[in-house]
Design an enzyme around this catalytic site. Structure first.
Site, PDB file in Angstrom:
ATOM      1  N   SER A   1      16.613  -5.448  -3.351  1.00 44.94           N
ATOM      2  CA  SER A   1      15.180  -4.582  -3.173  1.00 44.94           C
ATOM      3  C   SER A   1      15.612  -3.342  -4.122  1.00 44.94           C
ATOM      4  CB  SER A   1      15.532  -4.051  -1.639  1.00 44.94           C
ATOM      5  OG  SER A   1      14.521  -3.152  -1.323  1.00 44.94           O
TER       6      SER A   1
ATOM      7  N   HIS B   1       7.816  -1.369  -6.597  1.00 41.83           N
ATOM      8  CA  HIS B   1       8.764  -1.764  -5.547  1.00 41.83           C
ATOM      9  C   HIS B   1       8.699  -3.094  -5.517  1.00 41.83           C
ATOM     10  CE1 HIS B   1       8.908  -3.928  -1.430  1.00 41.83           C
ATOM     11  NE2 HIS B   1      10.158  -3.267  -1.499  1.00 41.83           N
TER      12      HIS B   1
ATOM     13  N   HIS C   1      -0.876  -7.869 -11.735  1.00 39.34           N
ATOM     14  CA  HIS C   1      -1.382  -8.943 -11.004  1.00 39.34           C
ATOM     15  C   HIS C   1      -1.602 -10.382 -11.787  1.00 39.34           C
ATOM     16  CE1 HIS C   1      -2.745  -7.662  -7.206  1.00 39.34           C
ATOM     17  NE2 HIS C   1      -2.513  -6.327  -7.664  1.00 39.34           N
TER      18      HIS C   1
ATOM     19  N   HIS D   1      -2.889   4.103   9.804  1.00 40.12           N
ATOM     20  CA  HIS D   1      -2.898   5.735  10.311  1.00 40.12           C
ATOM     21  C   HIS D   1      -3.793   6.333   8.981  1.00 40.12           C
ATOM     22  CE1 HIS D   1       0.723   5.846   8.274  1.00 40.12           C
ATOM     23  NE2 HIS D   1       0.529   7.239   8.177  1.00 40.12           N
TER      24      HIS D   1
END
Length: 302
Positions: free
Chosen positions: A88, A102, A142, A172
């Protein structure tokens, strides 16, 4: 498979750390070897206060033992043993013109009481979080993802691009965390795809990471920026933190399996702001980014 994949992520960690150190040209990764009391451990590598990267981590782990109660409920199983390993990474650059990135690639096994594998799958992906939108950077990222996917199945890119847009969504806030990339999970053997096929696909994506990210960093790392643009970066980092602490499955898995807290939370940036009821100026570059985050784009066809 677990030994093969763990060997792979050890090598990939070395390759990615070397590639990022070369780009930074200053700071080096600090390494921590740690052990998990219940079984397993990992190798955490963190870079801080570099020429290019303010903070980042490239971590691997391999943990095993009894599946915790919370995870039993999540998977709908009784008592079972498990093994999980993965790499990770999260990289936060200093310059707000350079995007945060990430990535994660992981493998999971579950066993019955006599040690037979009763379930196994791969997961992972990679995604880009810019603070200022350069369309050509999103297209490059991409297209690199699509090239990796197309070597294995013509539908993989479209499927996993959509899953990424859906997953990295701050409900949210009604906006995406970034401009997406790939996200896949529970990649299991089927009538047409073996676990070896999935291994080949996941490692293809892992091998594409430096090609997807480093050219963007090289292009943007020396661009000038203002104090106001740095403030915007820190406000957007706040949204990144919100996603990781509220929604991210990897963070929750680590916390619920007694993972190493410093390694789990290495994804959090060092300088963040939460400004009450903040909205970018109409027609600004900041508003341009928000518009894209609220309406995911097909970057390959852009």
């Amino acid at each position: 498979m677990k030994d093969k994949f763990y060997q792979y992520i050890q090598t990939l960690q070395d390759q990615i750390c070397k590639g990022l150190e070369d780009v930074d040209g200053g700071s080096k990764f600090r390494e921590d070897i740690w052990e998990r009391p219940e079984g397993g451990g990992g190798r955490t590598r963190v870079i801080e206060n570099g020429n290019v990267f303010e903070k980042g981590g490239v971590n691997i782990s391999a943990v095993h033992g009894k599946l915790p109660d919370t995870m039993q409920k999540m998977f709908g199983v009784g008592e079972a043993d498990f093994f999980a390993c993965g790499l990770s990474l999260v990289i936060h650059p200093k310059n707000p013109m350079v995007p945060t990135v990430h990535a994660n690639w992981r493998y999971f096994e579950m066993y019955d009481e006599i040690g037979n594998i009763i379930n196994q799958w791969f997961g992972g992906g990679q995604d880009l979080t810019p603070y200022y939108l350069f369309e050509e950077d999103a297209i490059h990222f991409h297209q690199t993802c699509k090239t990796a996917c197309d070597k294995h199945h013509p539908e993989f890119y479209a499927n996993y691009k959509k899953k990424c847009d859906d997953y990295f969504w701050n409900a949210h806030r009604n906006e995406a965390r970034g401009v997406g990339g790939l996200f896949f999970d529970y990649l299991k053997a089927t009538d047409t795809l073996t676990m070896e096929d999935w291994y080949n696909f996941v490692t293809q994506v892992g091998n594409s990471f430096l090609e997807a990210y480093v050219p963007i960093v090289e292009k943007r790392k020396n661009l000038a920026y203002t104090a106001a643009q740095r403030t915007w970066q820190e406000i957007r980092r706040g949204r990144y933190v919100e996603f990781n602490l509220v929604h991210d499955k990897g963070t929750l898995f680590g916390l619920k399996t007694n993972g190493r807290i410093e390694s789990i939370l290495m994804s959090l940036p060092p300088h963040v702001q939460w400004v009450y009821d903040h909205h970018p100026e109409k027609g600004s570059e900041e508003e341009k980014l928000i518009n894209v985050l609220q309406n995911p784009v097909d970057w390959v066809k852009f």
